[in-house]
Scaffold this motif. Structure first.
Motif, PDB file in Angstrom:
ATOM      1  N   ARG A  96       0.821  -1.211   0.000  1.00 18.16           N
ATOM      2  CA  ARG A  96       0.000   0.000   0.000  1.00 18.16           C
ATOM      3  C   ARG A  96       0.852   1.257   0.000  1.00 18.16           C
ATOM      4  N   GLY A  97       2.010   1.182   0.608  1.00 11.47           N
ATOM      5  CA  GLY A  97       2.885   2.348   0.695  1.00 11.47           C
ATOM      6  C   GLY A  97       3.743   2.563  -0.529  1.00 11.47           C
ATOM      7  N   HIS A  98       3.583   1.717  -1.543  1.00  7.42           N
ATOM      8  CA  HIS A  98       4.408   1.852  -2.748  1.00  7.42           C
ATOM      9  C   HIS A  98       4.002   3.070  -3.566  1.00  7.42           C
ATOM     10  N   ARG A  99       4.981   3.867  -3.881  1.00  7.38           N
ATOM     11  CA  ARG A  99       4.795   5.006  -4.780  1.00  7.38           C
ATOM     12  C   ARG A  99       6.009   5.073  -5.676  1.00  7.38           C
ATOM     13  N   PRO A 100       5.834   5.372  -6.953  1.00 10.16           N
ATOM     14  CA  PRO A 100       6.993   5.505  -7.837  1.00 10.16           C
ATOM     15  C   PRO A 100       7.953   6.587  -7.319  1.00 10.16           C
ATOM     16  N   ALA A 101       9.217   6.401  -7.599  1.00 11.65           N
ATOM     17  CA  ALA A 101      10.260   7.272  -7.047  1.00 11.65           C
ATOM     18  C   ALA A 101      10.076   8.730  -7.463  1.00 11.65           C
TER      19      ALA A 101
ATOM     20  N   GLY B 216      -4.577   3.707  -8.400  1.00  8.28           N
ATOM     21  CA  GLY B 216      -4.793   2.820  -9.542  1.00  8.28           C
ATOM     22  C   GLY B 216      -3.651   2.890 -10.535  1.00  8.28           C
ATOM     23  N   PHE B 217      -3.100   4.062 -10.711  1.00  7.83           N
ATOM     24  CA  PHE B 217      -1.947   4.228 -11.593  1.00  7.83           C
ATOM     25  C   PHE B 217      -0.716   3.533 -11.009  1.00  7.83           C
TER      26      PHE B 217
ATOM     27  N   VAL C 213       5.035  -4.185  -9.185  1.00  5.04           N
ATOM     28  CA  VAL C 213       4.993  -3.481  -7.902  1.00  5.04           C
ATOM     29  C   VAL C 213       5.535  -4.382  -6.798  1.00  5.04           C
ATOM     30  N   ARG C 214       5.117  -5.661  -6.780  1.00  7.88           N
ATOM     31  CA  ARG C 214       5.605  -6.582  -5.750  1.00  7.88           C
ATOM     32  C   ARG C 214       7.113  -6.777  -5.843  1.00  7.88           C
TER      33      ARG C 214
END
Length: 179
Positions: A59-64, A111-112, A120-121
């Motif tokens: 859930r905390g994943h965001r692109p750099a 969603g993006f 992502v994983r």
């Protein structure tokens, strides 16, 4: 010896706790990756073992680039510009910025972020699990973790970790043995 236990299902909790105790007693570090931390209340991990929630990492994943533009640069500027007597105001402003600006934007862009879940994983495993810890062994703790282990095999093996089903017979590699 640093060991990562994959225990996403939580069906072998007693065994994972015992193996984590064994690893810590041998002078290593143990990290347990779980699906739901609430399942682990009856069987707490030994002192020194880390409990990491897989869902929270995803859930905390965001692109750099987005993390840099929305989070790091504005918060850095607030921290630098609002020092000294303005520190209290700066802390409130940072809290307001996170709550009213970044969270809604991240929610709308979720969603993006999750367009390619497998990518992502892999990215999260590489950044949060392998990049922040020097993992020697990855122990697949239960049947539910087998899918994740096979999916992330390239990430773990690429970092030099060995996949195993139990930590009981795992020995540190000869070149890493302290003598």
């Amino acid at each position: 010896m640093n060991v990562l236990f994959l225990a996403l299902g939580g069906s072998r909790q007693k065994v994972i706790v015992a193996e984590a105790e064994h690893v810590i007693a041998a002078g290593g570090s143990a990290t347990v990756l779980v699906g739901k931390p609430g399942k682990w209340r009856k069987h707490p991990l030994p002192e020194g073992a880390d409990l990491v929630e897989w869902g929270r990492l995803l859930r905390g994943h965001r692109p750099a680039l987005i993390r840099l533009l929305l989070d790091r640069i504005p918060l850095f500027l607030m921290r630098v510009c609002l020092r000294g007597p303005l520190r209290g105001f700066g802390a409130r402003l940072q809290s307001f910025y996170r709550r009213r600006v970044t969270r809604p934007i991240h929610r709308r862009l979720a969603g993006f972020y999750q367009r390619n879940p497998a990518k992502v994983r892999r990215s999260v495993a590489h950044r949060e699990l392998v990049g922040r810890r020097s993992i020697d062994f990855v122990v697949v703790g239960d049947a539910e973790s087998m899918v994740t282990a096979s999916e992330l095999r390239d990430v773990f093996v690429g970092s030099g970790a060995t996949l195993a089903y139990t930590a009981a017979h795992v020995q540190p590699p000869a070149d890493r043995v302290k003598g």
